[in-house]
Design a protein around this motif. Structure first.
Motif, PDB file in Angstrom:
ATOM      1  N   ALA A 127     -23.915 -24.581   5.358  1.00  0.00           N
ATOM      2  CA  ALA A 127     -24.247 -22.976   5.466  1.00  0.00           C
ATOM      3  C   ALA A 127     -23.091 -22.374   6.234  1.00  0.00           C
ATOM      4  O   ALA A 127     -22.703 -21.171   5.753  1.00  0.00           O
ATOM      5  N   TYR A 128     -22.716 -22.751   7.447  1.00  0.00           N
ATOM      6  CA  TYR A 128     -21.577 -22.282   8.139  1.00  0.00           C
ATOM      7  C   TYR A 128     -20.228 -22.212   6.927  1.00  0.00           C
ATOM      8  O   TYR A 128     -19.764 -21.061   7.054  1.00  0.00           O
ATOM      9  N   ALA A 129     -20.098 -23.162   6.535  1.00  0.00           N
ATOM     10  CA  ALA A 129     -18.896 -23.182   5.732  1.00  0.00           C
ATOM     11  C   ALA A 129     -19.056 -22.097   4.302  1.00  0.00           C
ATOM     12  O   ALA A 129     -17.965 -21.847   3.818  1.00  0.00           O
ATOM     13  N   GLN A 130     -19.879 -21.860   4.080  1.00  0.00           N
ATOM     14  CA  GLN A 130     -20.196 -20.853   2.902  1.00  0.00           C
ATOM     15  C   GLN A 130     -20.143 -19.452   3.292  1.00  0.00           C
ATOM     16  O   GLN A 130     -20.272 -18.686   2.455  1.00  0.00           O
ATOM     17  N   ALA A 131     -19.957 -19.046   4.411  1.00  0.00           N
ATOM     18  CA  ALA A 131     -20.024 -17.936   5.258  1.00  0.00           C
ATOM     19  C   ALA A 131     -18.448 -17.232   4.788  1.00  0.00           C
ATOM     20  O   ALA A 131     -17.585 -17.625   4.618  1.00  0.00           O
ATOM     21  N   SER A 132     -18.595 -15.894   4.256  1.00  0.00           N
ATOM     22  CA  SER A 132     -17.422 -15.339   3.537  1.00  0.00           C
ATOM     23  C   SER A 132     -16.885 -14.667   4.699  1.00  0.00           C
ATOM     24  O   SER A 132     -15.565 -14.478   4.498  1.00  0.00           O
ATOM     25  N   GLU A 134     -14.982 -15.068   8.342  1.00  0.00           N
ATOM     26  CA  GLU A 134     -14.409 -16.138   9.356  1.00  0.00           C
ATOM     27  C   GLU A 134     -15.233 -16.052  10.555  1.00  0.00           C
ATOM     28  O   GLU A 134     -15.499 -17.157  11.182  1.00  0.00           O
ATOM     29  N   ARG A 135     -15.688 -14.888  10.829  1.00  0.00           N
ATOM     30  CA  ARG A 135     -16.482 -14.790  12.420  1.00  0.00           C
ATOM     31  C   ARG A 135     -17.992 -15.568  12.399  1.00  0.00           C
ATOM     32  O   ARG A 135     -18.367 -15.689  13.332  1.00  0.00           O
ATOM     33  N   TYR A 136     -18.297 -15.689  11.039  1.00  0.00           N
ATOM     34  CA  TYR A 136     -19.847 -16.361  11.133  1.00  0.00           C
ATOM     35  C   TYR A 136     -19.676 -17.970  10.305  1.00  0.00           C
ATOM     36  O   TYR A 136     -20.709 -18.570  10.051  1.00  0.00           O
ATOM     37  N   ARG A 137     -18.396 -18.592  10.492  1.00  0.00           N
ATOM     38  CA  ARG A 137     -18.398 -19.826  10.161  1.00  0.00           C
ATOM     39  C   ARG A 137     -18.538 -20.757  10.942  1.00  0.00           C
ATOM     40  O   ARG A 137     -18.408 -22.249  10.840  1.00  0.00           O
ATOM     41  N   TYR A 177     -25.117 -14.605   4.156  1.00  0.00           N
ATOM     42  CA  TYR A 177     -25.989 -13.394   3.966  1.00  0.00           C
ATOM     43  C   TYR A 177     -25.626 -12.275   5.100  1.00  0.00           C
ATOM     44  O   TYR A 177     -26.173 -11.126   5.036  1.00  0.00           O
ATOM     45  N   TYR A 178     -24.887 -12.672   6.084  1.00  0.00           N
ATOM     46  CA  TYR A 178     -24.483 -11.854   7.230  1.00  0.00           C
ATOM     47  C   TYR A 178     -23.679 -10.717   6.700  1.00  0.00           C
ATOM     48  O   TYR A 178     -22.657 -10.959   6.158  1.00  0.00           O
TER      49      TYR A 178
END
Length: 257
Positions: A127-132, A134-137, A177-178
């Motif tokens: 799920a971290y890897a799917q963040a669009s 970079e701040r949310y990865r 989704y963040y």
């Protein structure tokens, strides 16, 4: 003084010295945990207090106790024994710190009508890897990051999230989704409730609420509150009624149960 008494006194001195050093290390870790990983009321509301004292309490007590039991200047292998005790204690402490790191608050996410606390280990590596963004990865190491959550509009995605929520991972546990908190300020303002309602939910705590408002430096009419789910205890988030800024969190009952 009898030799037995001298040996006993040496043991207690060694144990006390070890205890002092262990307490110093624990105090340093406490400063990190309390100020950075579990800031403010999250230390209690998110279970940081229990985790810290359980982990460090056992570790701080165990090492000095073992030192007191084995310390004897006549033993040729004394230094080896002390080295083994130190290594065991450091290993246990390292494991404990890793547990605290995994359970630390990573994101405070506004989701539809409330805030949700997301711990570092609530989010899978995938799920971290799917963040669009970079701040949310990855989970931040410098304290929880304030974000908004965009609810999926695609029917298939919405269904997947519903099924995932039933299994224990809801939409706030998916960084893809963040969105920046600035984009949800209007929603935060819309869902903010008047402080009068908070007083009604927390009878007998008016003085505490007044103290919090005074500390915030805002008039009661300029502040709203939004509930927050944090795992151990639900919290109250004070927000600015004008721009939706988060002002403070408190251990106050935020809704009817």
């Amino acid at each position: 003084m009898a030799k037995a008494d001298l040996r006993l006194r040496d043991r207690f001195r060694a144990g006390l010295l070890h205890l002092s050093l262990s307490a110093l290390v624990a105090a340093s870790i406490f400063a990190l945990v309390r100020a950075v990983w579990f800031p403010g009321v999250l230390f209690e509301g998110a279970g940081g207090r229990e985790l810290f004292f359980l982990i460090t309490g056992v570790d701080v007590a165990l090492g000095p106790l073992l030192t007191t039991l084995v310390f004897d200047r006549r033993k040729k292998a004394l230094m080896f024994d002390l080295a083994v005790i130190g290594a065991l204690q450091l290993s246990a402490l390292g494991y404990g710190v890793s547990v605290l790191a995994e359970a630390r608050p990573a994101f405070i996410a506004f989701t539809k009508d409330r805030f949700d606390l997301v711990r570092a280990n609530d989010v899978s590596d995938e799920a971290y890897a799917q963040a669009s963004d970079e701040r949310y990865r990855h989970a931040p190491l410098t304290g929880p990051f304030l974000v908004g959550v965009r609810l999926p509009t695609d029917p298939d995605e919405a269904f997947d999230i519903t099924m995932s929520a039933l299994a224990g991972r809801d939409v706030q546990d998916y960084p893809k989704y963040y969105i920046p908190y600035d984009t949800v300020r209007e929603a935060v303002k819309a869902h903010g409730q008047p402080i009068a309602e908070l007083r009604a939910l927390n009878p007998g705590r008016d003085r505490e609420i007044d103290g919090l408002l005074e500390g915030i430096g805002r008039a009661e009419s300029d502040v709203r509150f939004v509930p927050m789910r944090s795992g151990k205890s639900d919290l109250t988030v004070f927000v600015d009624a004008r721009d939706g800024s988060v002002l403070r969190m408190a251990l106050l009952r935020p809704w009817k149960y």
